[in-house]
Structure formats: C-alpha cells, structure tokens
Design a protein around this motif. Structure first.
Motif, PDB file in Angstrom:
ATOM      1  N   UNK A   1      -5.836  44.688  -0.559  1.00  0.00           N
ATOM      2  CA  UNK A   1      -5.517  43.886   0.380  1.00  0.00           C
ATOM      3  C   UNK A   1      -5.715  44.173   1.928  1.00  0.00           C
ATOM      4  N   UNK A   2      -5.789  45.384   2.301  1.00  0.00           N
ATOM      5  CA  UNK A   2      -5.976  45.631   3.529  1.00  0.00           C
ATOM      6  C   UNK A   2      -7.450  46.020   3.849  1.00  0.00           C
ATOM      7  N   UNK A   3      -8.286  45.872   3.007  1.00  0.00           N
ATOM      8  CA  UNK A   3      -9.690  46.077   3.343  1.00  0.00           C
ATOM      9  C   UNK A   3     -10.414  44.543   3.537  1.00  0.00           C
ATOM     10  N   UNK A   4     -11.332  44.352   4.560  1.00  0.00           N
ATOM     11  CA  UNK A   4     -12.037  43.287   4.575  1.00  0.00           C
ATOM     12  C   UNK A   4     -13.186  43.251   3.835  1.00  0.00           C
ATOM     13  N   UNK A   5     -13.343  42.157   2.905  1.00  0.00           N
ATOM     14  CA  UNK A   5     -14.279  42.124   1.958  1.00  0.00           C
ATOM     15  C   UNK A   5     -15.272  40.998   2.256  1.00  0.00           C
ATOM     16  N   UNK A   6     -16.421  41.020   1.843  1.00  0.00           N
ATOM     17  CA  UNK A   6     -17.268  39.847   1.801  1.00  0.00           C
ATOM     18  C   UNK A   6     -17.011  38.628   1.244  1.00  0.00           C
ATOM     19  N   UNK A   7     -16.990  37.438   1.689  1.00  0.00           N
ATOM     20  CA  UNK A   7     -16.640  36.224   1.134  1.00  0.00           C
ATOM     21  C   UNK A   7     -17.009  35.911  -0.407  1.00  0.00           C
ATOM     22  N   UNK A   8     -18.259  36.552  -0.927  1.00  0.00           N
ATOM     23  CA  UNK A   8     -18.653  36.637  -2.170  1.00  0.00           C
ATOM     24  C   UNK A   8     -17.879  37.319  -3.266  1.00  0.00           C
ATOM     25  N   UNK A   9     -16.889  38.171  -2.741  1.00  0.00           N
ATOM     26  CA  UNK A   9     -16.088  38.584  -3.529  1.00  0.00           C
ATOM     27  C   UNK A   9     -14.990  37.760  -4.010  1.00  0.00           C
ATOM     28  N   UNK A  10     -14.995  36.482  -3.511  1.00  0.00           N
ATOM     29  CA  UNK A  10     -13.572  35.615  -3.743  1.00  0.00           C
ATOM     30  C   UNK A  10     -14.178  34.689  -4.882  1.00  0.00           C
ATOM     31  N   UNK A  11     -13.077  33.819  -5.157  1.00  0.00           N
ATOM     32  CA  UNK A  11     -13.137  32.579  -6.049  1.00  0.00           C
ATOM     33  C   UNK A  11     -12.457  31.529  -5.080  1.00  0.00           C
ATOM     34  N   UNK A  12     -12.888  30.430  -5.348  1.00  0.00           N
ATOM     35  CA  UNK A  12     -12.235  29.332  -4.504  1.00  0.00           C
ATOM     36  C   UNK A  12     -10.841  28.954  -4.718  1.00  0.00           C
ATOM     37  N   UNK A  13      -9.980  29.967  -4.634  1.00  0.00           N
ATOM     38  CA  UNK A  13      -8.537  29.653  -4.553  1.00  0.00           C
ATOM     39  C   UNK A  13      -7.814  30.614  -3.702  1.00  0.00           C
ATOM     40  N   UNK A  14      -6.664  30.571  -3.048  1.00  0.00           N
ATOM     41  CA  UNK A  14      -5.725  31.371  -2.397  1.00  0.00           C
ATOM     42  C   UNK A  14      -4.732  31.940  -3.431  1.00  0.00           C
ATOM     43  N   UNK A  15      -4.046  33.177  -2.947  1.00  0.00           N
ATOM     44  CA  UNK A  15      -3.217  33.887  -3.742  1.00  0.00           C
ATOM     45  C   UNK A  15      -2.148  32.721  -4.170  1.00  0.00           C
ATOM     46  N   UNK A  16      -1.811  31.927  -3.105  1.00  0.00           N
ATOM     47  CA  UNK A  16      -0.663  31.343  -3.053  1.00  0.00           C
ATOM     48  C   UNK A  16      -0.952  30.074  -4.461  1.00  0.00           C
ATOM     49  N   UNK A  17      -2.263  29.646  -4.503  1.00  0.00           N
ATOM     50  CA  UNK A  17      -2.762  28.695  -5.659  1.00  0.00           C
ATOM     51  C   UNK A  17      -2.726  29.693  -6.899  1.00  0.00           C
ATOM     52  N   UNK A  18      -2.905  30.865  -6.817  1.00  0.00           N
ATOM     53  CA  UNK A  18      -3.248  31.775  -7.980  1.00  0.00           C
ATOM     54  C   UNK A  18      -2.016  31.938  -8.581  1.00  0.00           C
ATOM     55  N   UNK A  19      -1.062  32.153  -7.592  1.00  0.00           N
ATOM     56  CA  UNK A  19       0.512  32.376  -8.449  1.00  0.00           C
ATOM     57  C   UNK A  19       1.015  31.081  -8.976  1.00  0.00           C
ATOM     58  N   UNK A  20       0.489  29.914  -8.341  1.00  0.00           N
ATOM     59  CA  UNK A  20       0.887  28.491  -8.875  1.00  0.00           C
ATOM     60  C   UNK A  20       0.319  28.494 -10.530  1.00  0.00           C
ATOM     61  N   UNK A  21      -0.649  29.167 -10.787  1.00  0.00           N
ATOM     62  CA  UNK A  21      -0.830  28.868 -12.198  1.00  0.00           C
ATOM     63  C   UNK A  21       0.159  29.665 -13.041  1.00  0.00           C
ATOM     64  N   UNK A  22       1.366  30.122 -12.586  1.00  0.00           N
ATOM     65  CA  UNK A  22       2.266  30.558 -13.394  1.00  0.00           C
ATOM     66  C   UNK A  22       3.098  29.274 -14.038  1.00  0.00           C
ATOM     67  N   UNK A  23       2.888  28.319 -13.535  1.00  0.00           N
ATOM     68  CA  UNK A  23       3.383  26.929 -13.796  1.00  0.00           C
ATOM     69  C   UNK A  23       2.320  26.062 -14.757  1.00  0.00           C
ATOM     70  N   UNK A  24       1.535  26.554 -15.298  1.00  0.00           N
ATOM     71  CA  UNK A  24       0.587  25.864 -16.089  1.00  0.00           C
ATOM     72  C   UNK A  24       1.149  25.197 -17.410  1.00  0.00           C
ATOM     73  N   UNK A  25       2.193  26.106 -18.108  1.00  0.00           N
ATOM     74  CA  UNK A  25       2.842  25.759 -19.201  1.00  0.00           C
ATOM     75  C   UNK A  25       4.377  25.577 -18.876  1.00  0.00           C
TER      76      UNK A  25
ATOM     77  N   UNK B   1      11.585  31.640 -23.410  1.00  0.00           N
ATOM     78  CA  UNK B   1      11.556  32.004 -21.864  1.00  0.00           C
ATOM     79  C   UNK B   1      10.351  33.371 -21.804  1.00  0.00           C
ATOM     80  N   UNK B   2      10.446  34.253 -22.889  1.00  0.00           N
ATOM     81  CA  UNK B   2       9.557  35.426 -22.659  1.00  0.00           C
ATOM     82  C   UNK B   2       8.132  34.661 -22.861  1.00  0.00           C
ATOM     83  N   UNK B   3       8.018  33.714 -23.755  1.00  0.00           N
ATOM     84  CA  UNK B   3       6.559  33.264 -24.101  1.00  0.00           C
ATOM     85  C   UNK B   3       6.157  32.568 -22.686  1.00  0.00           C
ATOM     86  N   UNK B   4       7.028  32.057 -21.931  1.00  0.00           N
ATOM     87  CA  UNK B   4       6.487  31.435 -20.682  1.00  0.00           C
ATOM     88  C   UNK B   4       6.071  32.599 -19.728  1.00  0.00           C
TER      89      UNK B   4
END
Length: 857
Positions: free
Chosen positions: A499-523, A546-549
């Motif tokens: 996270x402290x190293x600048x990387x080319x954009x092609x290493x990315x997927x089209x979401x941000x970390x905020x959106x990635x953690x929002x996937x905890x709410x898929x179920x 709760x553990x399954x969640x």
C-alpha cells in the motif's frame, strides 16, 4: 449433503393464515429422508405421526337416498378416527355440514387429535435447504405440516422432497420410492386402479368467495387426494382419504372430507363424476380399484333468494343508522336483484369445454353467516364473484412484516366488497363498507404500538429506507489488458507493504478499497436470520450463523482472476455509501487516516448494526503475498443487545509469479459473543501439491468453554451447512459470478453493482463518493492510459494537500466518523464511530449539506 435435484423437488403453495399438510406413508423399519426449502419467505414446519387405531371398520357402501342418516355424523371437531372413517356417509340438510375449522385453532389443538408430534422445527428460514432423516420402526402415516397461519396476507411457496426406504431388507431388496408428485406428467395415468383425476369445485376458505374449479388427483395406491389449480403444478393441499371422514350429498353432488385437521368442501361437476368419486373413495376404504371418470354434463340447480332477503334486512337497518346516498343506492340494487327471485345462472366453461353450474341453495343456513362486525358474508356461492385465487394473494416480493395486518389487505377487501355490479356480493360489501372503515380505524388505534412508524432522525430512521425497488445493472465491460509481470517488481520490494508503493493502474481492478470492504455485506440475510429467529436450547446455532456471515465475504475471492489485481487506494477523505433496499441495509464509509491507512464503516439495518475500522496491508514474500487486515468487526443485535466481534482472517495470495493465482485463507477466526459464547472457524490446510484448500469447520462453545452440539462445515467458495442432531441446513450459498467473469476481473454480480449510480444515489451522494473518481471511471470503461494519467494527478494533488497541512500545523479531520481511542493511540488501533445528530452523514445527505468536504478531484 445429498440433495434432490430441482426437477424432483415438489413445489407446495400455502395460503396466508393457513397451513398445508403433506402426508407420507412409510412401511415398518423404514427411513424417511426429506428436504424442505422455503422460497423467499420463512414458514413454520413440523411433522406428526398418526396414532395407531385398529378400531376402523372396513365396510363401505354406495351413497343413495336410503343411506345412513346425516344425524349420525360425528361432531365438527378434531377427534380420533372412528368406524365412520371407513365409508362415505350421507348428509342431506344444511345443518349437517361441518363448518370450516379455524386454521390457527386447529394447529393449536393438534394435541387433541389422533396425531402425535414427532419434531417441531419451528420457523424455517427463507431460501435455506433443510435436510433431515427420520427412522420409524412401526411405520404408518406421517403428516408434514407447513404452517403459514402467522402470515396475515402473504402466501408462501415451499419446495419439498421425501424419500422412503425400508431398511430391514437386504440392500438389493430395499423398498424405495419418492413420495413426490401424485402423478407424472409423462406417465400414463389412464390405467384403472392407479389414479382418478378430474376437475371438481372446491369451496374457498374465505367467506363471500364461493366455489372455484380445482384439479383433483386421487392416488389409489397411497390413498391420498391432492389438488392443484387448473393448469398449474403447485400442490395446494393433500388429504389422506383412508383415514378421513367422508360425507356426500347426492342431491347437490357435494362432498365433505374431514381429516381431523382440516375440512374440504367439494362438488362434482356432474352426477357421473360424483358417482365415480364416491366409488373411488369407497374403493380406497376397501382397498379395491375404482371405476373410471366419465365426461361431464350440464345439471344446473335453481337459486334461492333467502340470502338476498337477509341482506335487505341488514341494509335496511344500516339505512337508519347511516342515511347516506350510497347505502340507499345499494339497497335499491339489492332490492331489484331480490325481485328477480333467482335471476340467471352464471355458467362457466368446464374442463372439457362443457358448461356446468355449481350453484346450490341448501348448503348453509344463511342466518348463521354473519361476522362479528355485523357485515354479512355469504358462503352461498351463487352470489360470490368467481375469482381465480382462493386467497387475496399478495406478491411475495412485498415486505416481510407479515405479523402486521396491513392496510393493503383491508383496502383490497373493501374494494372487492364495494363492487355493486356483482349483485348481492356488491350489496353485502357496500353494507359493510362503513364497518370495514371502522374496523381499519379501530385496528390502527388498537395496534398503534405494534406498528413501527420511525420518526425522521430517530433511532428507527433508516433514511433513505424503505425505498421502492431499484433496477440495478450488474454487468461491467470486459477487461482488454493483462496485468504486467510481477517478477521484477517483487525482486525490488520483498517484505514491503504494497500500500505504500505506487503501482501501475493495470494492477488494479475497477473498485476502491471502500467498495471492496462493502462486499462484506453481500449476504446480510444470514445475520437477519440469526437475530430474528428463536433457537431452542443451548446449542450454539445463533453464533454459528454469525460465524457463517463472518466467513461469507471470503467467497468474493473464489474466482482466481479476482486475485491478480488490487482495488484502487482511496484518497484521504474519500467516502462510499451503499444502500440496498432489497437487502434491507444502508452502509456509509470513509477513509479516515492515510498513514496508517484506516477505512471506517457503519452499517444500519432494522434489527442489527455493524461497525468496523479496518487497516489492510499486503506484503510480498517470494512466490506469494500475505494480506492481513487489522481492526475489529463489531456486530450488534438491536433486539437483544448482544454484541459479536471478530477479526478478518489472514489470506495468502499464491502463485503470483507463475501458475494459477489464487487466494487461500489460513489459520483460525474466533467469533466472540458478549454473552460468553464463541465460535472458532478453522481452515483446512492444503498440501504442497493439492492446490487451494477450501474446507472450513466451525465449532461453538458456551461460557464454560464446553463444546456445543451444533457445527457448521463446508467450503468458503460454495456453501455452509449447519449440522444439528437431526437435520442439516444449508444456511449460506455463494452468489453468482458475472457472465464471462474470467474477462471481468472475476467479479461477482454483487461486485458488479458497486460502482453504479442508481436512482437512490443520483443527486444525493456527496462529491467525495468513490463512484465519482475520474480515474476509476476511465479504467472501468477500458481506457487504461487515461486512467493512469488521472490516477497520477489525484495522488499528486493529495501529496500537495498533505504538505500544506504539515506546513500549517493542521491535521485532516474526518467528516463522518470520530476517533474514540485513547489520545495518542495509533489510528489503526483505536475504535471509530459514526457521527450522529444534525451533522451525521444521513442528515447531511438529506439536507444536501456537503460543506467542509475536501475537493478530491
């Protein structure tokens, strides 16, 4: 867990305020292997065994005018089967007819019947497949009861499968059959002695609705009578004919079939069918084959105006109490109808194109058919509108608040009763219109404390929920580039934080970390099911759910393409909200610290909340990288006050240099309850050559660290099974991946919606929301070069802002979260909480007050 295929699962339909019984016959020393899956909505489930009764005689007789008098019929109450169950009795007078039993009171009185409870599973949760086995040494008839009596307006659909195997025989001689569809669409059902099937008229459960055509199938081998809607394969009811009391009236071709738990009022469409059904019922009592069904014919019966006169009396009284023009007009309509004294017969097409009247005037005494509110409801079908459904059906996608007697039901009932064009039915409805309004007002007054009407800004305010259903596009453009080789990159950065190293954009997927953690709410339904259900005994089921969640979010990484890239790193002050009206939650998040990177989240639902502030790090270690996430997840049950806490597992990303890249969680996760319980999830260890390990097992422990009987096991990539003493429940299944997901970053359909702006967000979300990132938008559209340029600019602007704050001696102040740790404590070690009150995120959203936000792009 063995599962029946979708094609072999039978679909049952259970009306609101009703129950359905599925009868299963099992031989001695056999095992009933069954599966149940409620669709969309929960339902109560239990099963019973009929007590052994050897007193039933095997006599039978044809119905004729000289048959046993109707006064010999047993009283209309739940009772032990007697000798009368072995024959078809005759009734002739209206006061001999069994009145329909109250479904709720029937269930509560099962203990008085000839059924003994085998197991009560209470509420079965929507979309969970429950699998159980029951061994019986004595054999007999078993009643699987699906109870929807608690639902005031919503019909339920359930998939059911039962498989009976006699276990006392050698393997090659085992008796085996599926007690499923009573007939096979592709089978030859014309064989005598197998099945009798035809259309009959069935009296609706609710008053004022008369009779309706239904398709009945009598399985002579099993002695079960089932019925369906015409041209529909959903089972709507089943009766064990051999054990039931059956009465028949040859003068109007009507049957009353009483199983001891429910009563059906049926009518054959013609005399030939009536005789065929009588013979078939008697044949089952004698274990003989029936005669075949013959074609229908016309045989209309005249109508009686008795009920019209009673309506006029009622309306006359209502005119004195309420001298309105509407009542006077309806009174005149009913008077005109009464003067016709019988009118025309409303024939309709029969199953084979024949016309057949189903009208009768001698079934019920009209003076017994008044509700408590003084509104007359006619059971006589000649005055009832011929509707297709037996219930006032409500779309199953509507609210789950089934315990509330909502206005939709009252409005529809009021509308139906107020239609004067249908003659007496309209007259009765108009006569009761004022009473219906009074009932609605009185109900709202009496039950006001039971109906949640959240105030804006109050504890129960979930603005912008509730919301009308929103159309979401989950698809994204296919990726047209591949990530560059990591070999040279890894050599230079072994052991460093990615996270402290600048990387080319092609290493990315089209979401941000905020959106990635929002996937905890898929179920989220896993948690909702856990906190809203009542679990018997100290077995650990709640904390296991709760553990399954807690484990379910790992499934977002199951597609190996998902692990080749990382999400965009949000800028300091960047936000993201996610409101899912279909899943019943709202989420708000903000990047609150840059170094260390901390992302704060708060989730609201009706009955639970979730708070977490996470700080992820990813380090390269040769051929693999290690992803660790610092921070505690806190889930609070608003109904009980119980809190559950856990940390995210460490995940290894393997084969990042060569081979197939995949994610693999390892070690253990411990989910703790504030009441002293805990669940420990352990991931299976994969061998050196075995590839990805996907198995996980969860055990529960009580306050004294004693292991509890229930467990959860499965694969974090597929599903989790809750294993109890007698059943297995599929409490979670992984959602769908995008079509052609291999070319779309390995996204799930849930992830595909995260960057979309719907009508919920349009014009409401703040300018700092991740959806507005220009580099992310360009990247998702496939323009990697422009995305790289924009990404570099945004990061450079952030460095400029940070330098300016350092020079001025100021610090960034988060807008929507506050740090509640000790002074001087690192941002990634203390807790963060959502700011409430006037300056809360949701109030500012409502007022469009975004002053003070950092201009990020």
């Amino acid at each position: 867990m063995p599962a029946a295929s979708e094609s072999s699962m039978e679909t049952l339909e259970i009306h609101s305020k009703d129950f359905l019984i599925k009868w299963i016959s099992a031989p001695e020393n056999s095992t009933i292997d069954w599966q149940v899956k409620p669709l969309k909505k929960s339902i109560n489930f239990s099963f019973y065994q009929r007590k052994d009764d050897n007193s039933s005689s095997q006599s039978s007789f044809d119905v004729s005018e000289k048959s046993t008098p109707s006064s010999d019929l047993p009283p209309p109450q739940i009772r032990t089967r007697t000798g009368s169950t072995a024959s078809v009795n005759q009734f002739k007078k209206s006061n001999d007819v069994y009145k329909s039993k109250s479904r709720t009171s029937t269930l509560s009185s099962i203990g008085q019947s000839d059924l003994s409870l085998v197991k009560n599973y209470n509420k079965l949760i929507a979309n969970e497949l429950v699998h159980g086995k029951f061994h019986t040494e004595t054999g007999g008839m078993f009643a699987f009861v699906f109870d929807n009596s608690f639902s005031k307006t919503i019909a339920k659909s359930v998939e059911f499968y039962a498989h009976v195997v006699a276990t006392d025989l050698p393997q090659e001689e085992k008796i085996e059959h599926n007690d499923q569809h009573v007939f096979d669409d592709n089978a030859d059902n014309s064989l005598a002695g197998e099945v009798l099937q035809s259309v009959m008229m069935k009296k609706r459960r609710k008053k004022l609705q008369g009779f309706v055509k239904r398709y009945f199938v009598l399985n002579l081998k099993r002695g079960s009578l089932s019925y369906f809607k015409v041209d529909d394969n959903k089972l709507r009811g089943q009766m064990p004919v051999k054990e039931a009391i059956i009465s028949a009236n040859p003068s109007n071709r009507q049957f009353i079939i009483d199983s001891g738990m429910e009563v059906w009022h049926l009518k054959a469409v013609n005399q030939a069918d009536f005789k065929a059904w009588v013979n078939a019922f008697n044949a089952i009592k004698k274990q003989e084959g029936p005669s075949a069904v013959t074609t229908t014919s016309k045989s209309p019966t005249p109508k009686s105006p008795t009920e019209l006169n009673l309506i006029l009396q009622k309306l006359d009284k209502l005119k004195l109490e309420n001298p309105s023009p509407l009542v006077a007009e309806i009174y005149q309509d009913v008077l005109n109808l009464s003067n016709r004294r019988g009118g025309e017969v409303h024939d309709g097409p029969g199953p084979n194109g024949d016309l057949q009247s189903v009208h009768t005037s001698e079934f019920y005494d009209a003076d017994e058919e008044f509700d408590d509110d003084g509104v007359q409801f006619l059971d006589n079908e000649e005055y009832a509108p011929q509707q297709e459904d037996e219930d006032l059906e409500v779309d199953e996608s509507s609210s789950e608040e089934e315990e509330d007697y909502d206005d939709q039901y009252l409005n529809r009932r009021h509308s139906r009763l107020s239609e004067t064009a249908t003659g007496a039915a309209g007259a009765a409805g108009a006569a009761g219109a004022a009473a219906i309004d009074q009932t609605r007002n009185q109900y709202n007054t009496d039950n006001k404390q039971d109906i949640p009407f959240p105030t804006v800004g109050g504890e129960n305010d979930l603005y912008p929920l509730p919301h009308e259903p929103v159309a979401r596009d989950y698809d994204i453009p296919a990726c047209k580039h591949s990530p560059p080789s990591l070999l040279s990159f890894v050599r230079k950065n072994v052991g460093k934080d990615l996270s402290t190293i600048a990387m080319p954009v092609t290493y990315n997927e089209p979401t941000t970390v905020l959106q990635k953690f929002a996937e905890m709410l898929e179920y989220p339904q896993i948690v909702t099911n856990a906190v809203e259900s009542e679990f018997e005994g100290d077995n650990g089921e709640k904390i296991l759910r709760i553990a399954a969640f807690a484990l379910s979010s790992l499934s977002s990484q199951r597609a190996k393409e998902r692990n080749k890239r990382k999400p965009f790193t949000p800028l300091l002050g960047e936000t993201y909200e996610l409101v899912r009206e279909d899943l019943g939650f709202r989420l708000v998040s903000e990047k609150v610290s840059h170094r260390p990177p901390v992302f704060a989240f708060h989730v609201d639902t009706e009955n639970w909340t979730m708070d977490f502030a996470l700080s992820p790090t990813q380090k390269f270690w040769g051929k693999q990288s290690e992803v660790t996430t610092k921070g505690l997840v806190v889930l609070t049950d608003k109904l009980s006050g119980e809190k559950f806490t856990w940390n995210q597992p460490t995940t290894m990303i393997k084969n990042i240099i060569a081979g197939e890249t995949y994610a693999e969680p390892n070690g253990t996760i411990t989910i703790k309850s504030s009441k002293g319980y805990k669940a420990v999830a352990e991931f299976a260890k994969g061998g050196m050559w075995s590839g990805r390990s996907e198995d996980v097992e969860v055990k529960a422990f009580d306050k004294s660290k004693k292991e509890l009987p229930y467990t959860v096991s499965g694969k974090w990539t597929e599903q989790f099974i809750l294993k109890t003493k007698s059943t297995e429940k599929s409490i979670w299944q992984a959602g769908e991946l995008l079509p052609n997901y291999q070319k779309k970053y390995g996204f799930t359909t849930f992830a595909g919606t995260l960057n979309k702006i719907t009508e919920i967000e349009q014009g409401f979300i703040p300018p700092t929301d991740s959806r507005f990132r220009p580099d992310l938008q360009a990247y998702e559209k496939g323009d990697a070069d422009k995305a790289e340029e924009l990404k570099n600019k945004l990061e450079q602007d952030q460095r400029v802002r940070r330098k300016q704050m350092e020079e001025s001696g100021t610090e960034h102040v988060p807008q929507f979260f506050r740090f509640v740790g000790d002074k001087g404590e690192p941002a990634d070690e203390g807790a963060w909480e959502l700011i409430t009150g006037e300056k809360s995120y949701w109030n500012r959203r409502k007022n469009q007050d975004w002053q003070g936000l950092v201009q990020l792009w």
